[in-house]
Design an enzyme around this catalytic site. Structure first.
Site, PDB file in Angstrom:
ATOM      1  CG  LEU A 100      29.158  -3.088 -16.007  1.00 55.20           C
ATOM      2  CD1 LEU A 100      29.478  -4.322 -16.812  1.00 55.20           C
ATOM      3  CD2 LEU A 100      29.367  -1.931 -16.937  1.00 55.20           C
ATOM      4  CG  ASP A 101      22.975   0.587 -16.544  1.00 58.32           C
ATOM      5  OD1 ASP A 101      23.342   0.996 -15.165  1.00 58.32           O
ATOM      6  OD2 ASP A 101      22.777   1.432 -17.590  1.00 58.32           O
ATOM      7  CB  ALA A 102      19.906  -5.280 -15.528  1.00 60.69           C
TER       8      ALA A 102
END
Length: 239
Positions: A100-102
């Site tokens: 998942l993106d930050a």
């Protein structure tokens, strides 16, 4: 899995120590010397080290409720790694199944079983992932009206992401409110959810993964737990 990884999962040796023993001819696979560390082996193979049969430790399967501003990585970077939340030995053996993106929160799956994680996000197996999406712009008009129906149809038919030729696989869109939707997809292209909404001229302001297949997020933010046997076996085509 790789032979050097199998040895690490069967002993207390480091990857470099395992590689050295493989190159030295100390490892036999089904009675034959194998001196290639990257050779693929199966846990059903008869693997010995200096005459002693090796048995890999059981694989681990973990659910983490990922906070925002954390990295889906084994090491820290611009933000801290999610592995800071997991109090386990040998976390270097673990990897993330579907990053998942930050800035994205929600369900993160972590394991040391490469075949299992491959199946989780292989579009061939159509494992559904559900995301709660918070949008910058309201969907014009009644969310059960024509505009929403047209957008829902575009997602079902597949979208042309910028820079890609193949359309996205059919996706399901459910409207919670004019700026909040639930999106169900069966693949995991680079920044896919954000790029899908960019295709319709909107922007994702917040993103949260709620489930993967039959595995539903059910723990507080920043917490983790091991998956149950039923959750592990729920992944399509896994055996």
């Amino acid at each position: 899995m790789r032979l050097d990884k199998f040895i690490c999962k069967s002993t207390e040796l480091s990857r470099s120590e395992a590689t050295g023993l493989i190159l030295a001819g100390s490892v036999l696979v089904n009675g034959e010397s194998v001196n290639i560390a990257s050779a693929q082996v199966h846990e059903n193979n008869h693997i010995t080290l200096d005459g002693q049969q090796l048995t890999a430790r059981p694989s681990r399967y973990i659910m983490l409720h990922k906070p925002a501003d954390t990295l889906s990585s084994n090491v820290d970077g611009d933000h801290p790694s999610v592995f800071n939340y997991i109090q386990l030995d040998k976390t270097s053996e673990l990897h993330i199944a579907g990053r998942l993106d930050a800035d994205t929160t929600g369900l993160l799956l972590i394991t040391d079983d490469g075949r299992w994680s491959f199946n989780v996000f292989n579009p061939k197996y159509r494992c559904e992932k559900v995301y709660r999406v918070y949008l910058r712009d309201s969907i014009e008009g009644d969310i059960v009206g024509k505009v929403a129906a047209d957008i829902r149809r575009r997602f079902e038919q597949g979208l042309q992401l910028q820079g890609e030729e193949a359309l996205t696989l059919p996706a399901k869109l459910d409207f919670v409110s004019a700026k909040e939707v639930l999106l169900t997809i069966t693949e995991g292209r680079y920044h896919q959810v954000k790029r899908m909404f960019a295709c319709i001229g909107n922007r994702v302001n917040g993103l949260h993964r709620e489930s993967v297949g039959e595995i539903n997020l059910d723990i507080p933010l920043g917490q983790w737990r091991f998956l149950t046997a039923d959750e592990i076996s729920s992944i399509p085509q896994y055996s």
